[in-house]
Design a protein around this motif. Structure first.
Motif, short mmCIF file in Angstrom:
data_model
loop_
_atom_site.label_atom_id
_atom_site.label_comp_id
_atom_site.label_asym_id
_atom_site.label_seq_id
_atom_site.Cartn_x
_atom_site.Cartn_y
_atom_site.Cartn_z
N ASP A 80 -42.72 48.72 38.60
CA ASP A 80 -41.82 49.74 38.06
C ASP A 80 -42.59 50.98 37.62
OD1 ASP A 80 -39.56 48.33 38.53
OD2 ASP A 80 -39.17 47.79 36.43
N ALA A 95 -42.30 54.73 39.18
CA ALA A 95 -42.01 55.89 38.34
C ALA A 95 -43.10 56.95 38.54
CB ALA A 95 -41.91 55.49 36.87
N GLU A 145 -42.66 58.82 41.79
CA GLU A 145 -41.59 59.81 41.77
C GLU A 145 -41.99 61.03 40.93
OE1 GLU A 145 -39.20 60.34 43.56
OE2 GLU A 145 -37.99 61.78 42.44
N PHE A 169 -40.83 56.69 29.69
CA PHE A 169 -40.04 57.36 30.72
C PHE A 169 -39.00 56.38 31.30
CE2 PHE A 169 -39.36 58.50 35.18
CZ PHE A 169 -39.04 59.83 35.08
N LEU A 170 -39.45 55.16 31.60
CA LEU A 170 -38.56 54.16 32.19
C LEU A 170 -37.47 53.71 31.23
CD1 LEU A 170 -41.28 52.07 34.05
CD2 LEU A 170 -39.26 53.08 35.15
N MET A 218 -36.80 54.51 42.33
CA MET A 218 -36.91 55.29 41.09
C MET A 218 -36.15 56.62 41.20
SD MET A 218 -38.22 54.93 38.22
CE MET A 218 -37.44 55.98 37.03
N ALA A 219 -36.36 57.30 42.31
CA ALA A 219 -35.67 58.57 42.54
C ALA A 219 -34.16 58.33 42.53
CB ALA A 219 -36.09 59.16 43.88
#
Lengths: 203, 110
Positions: A9, A13, A16, A199-200, B1-2
């Motif tokens: 994960d 992130a 991206e 952030f997640l 994620m996007a």
């Protein structure tokens, strides 16, 4: 087997966020050069420093490269490497309106300027998205037309594992291509992982 | 994620079924299966990029609304996608208010 430094994960992130940083940098350089910049999907991987050239060869290809390094520090710390293929300076000088009469020193200065714009825009945006602070040292020339595999020998990194985040910029109709590699030593990855978690958590 | 970041930015009251695609090819498959009225399209994707998806949709009688969502914020990128038939360009990271405004502009939501 050590625990992975970043979870899947966290890596997703980061990829991206690197994508967003790349977009900022691409737009900055497109404006400077007045050319359309092609972007590619960022890569995020962990490699031992000695394997970095092999990892880079996958996207850069074989051949001679020139490279600029720029250290960054703040809550996000590491090294940015900007790696350029063979044709880098001819094309750059041409784009900036020089008549192919640019001496070598001016060429290299141009390379430092472009590197500074790319690294600043890309890493600055990544730090911003993650709520981390970042500052930059002055960029310096690390390699001037050397074979890719010898790129890091002169500047051996005393790290066991490096986080490698790579984004690529390519100009349409030109041979100019720049590979921006963000390297972080494993002991700096914890701060990044914590920022990625924050952030997640916003999802 | 996007995709997660985008889905979070969609209006919560918008009554839709979401199909996610991990690549341009998957997006085209979903479109051809008739599952798409509104497509949120990234540009930088594996296999088939967003530009190619737009070109393909246009060749196949574009009958869904395409909103491009990309980190590629070059002016030329925005011009290109609008020329290729996208109704709007939204930059990443996605701002929910911007999504809402575009959807309202096109009467997709009230």
């Amino acid at each position: 087997m050590n625990a992975p430094l970043l979870t899947q994960d966290q890596k997703d992130a980061l990829q991206e966020i690197a994508n967003i940083g790349m977009g900022q940098a691409g737009a900055s350089i497109a404006k400077v050069l007045d050319e359309f910049v092609q972007l590619s999907i960022p890569r995020v991987l962990f490699v031992p420093p000695e394997e970095i050239p092999v990892a880079l060869a996958l996207t850069i290809g074989e051949g001679q490269v020139s490279s600029v390094r720029q250290a960054f520090h703040g809550s996000m710390r590491g090294e940015a490497l900007l790696v350029y293929g063979d044709q880098r300076c001819n094309d750059l000088a041409d784009l900036m309106g020089y008549d192919g009469k640019l001496d070598h020193a001016s060429e290299l200065e141009l390379l430092l300027d472009v590197s500074n714009v790319l690294a600043g825009a890309c890493l600055g945006e990544i730090a911003k998205q993650l709520g981390m602070t970042i500052g930059f040292s002055a960029p310096s020339l690390m390699a001037d037309a050397v074979p890719l595999e010898s790129l890091l020998q002169a500047e051996a990194l005393p790290w066991k594992t490096a986080l490698l985040v790579e984004v690529n910029f390519r100009l349409e109709q030109r041979s100019f291509a720049c590979h921006l590699v963000m390297l972080m030593p494993e002991n700096e990855v914890a701060a990044l992982a914590a920022a990625l978690d924050r952030f997640l958590e916003s999802f | 994620m996007a995709r997660k970041m985008l889905i979070r930015a969609l209006p919560p009251e918008w009554d839709i079924e979401i199909t996610q695609a991990g690549s341009g090819r998957e997006a085209l498959d979903a479109y051809r299966a008739g599952r798409v009225d509104v497509m949120f399209l990234d540009l930088t994707m594996p296999e088939i990029d967003g530009y190619t998806v737009l070109e393909t949709l246009r060749r196949e009688d574009l009958n869904c609304l395409v909103i491009v969502v990309s980190a590629d914020i070059q002016e030329k990128a925005q011009e290109r996608v609008l020329d290729l038939g996208a109704i709007a360009f939204i930059k990443k990271p996605v701002d929910a208010a911007k999504v809402q405004a575009v959807l309202k502009d096109y009467g997709i939501i009230v």
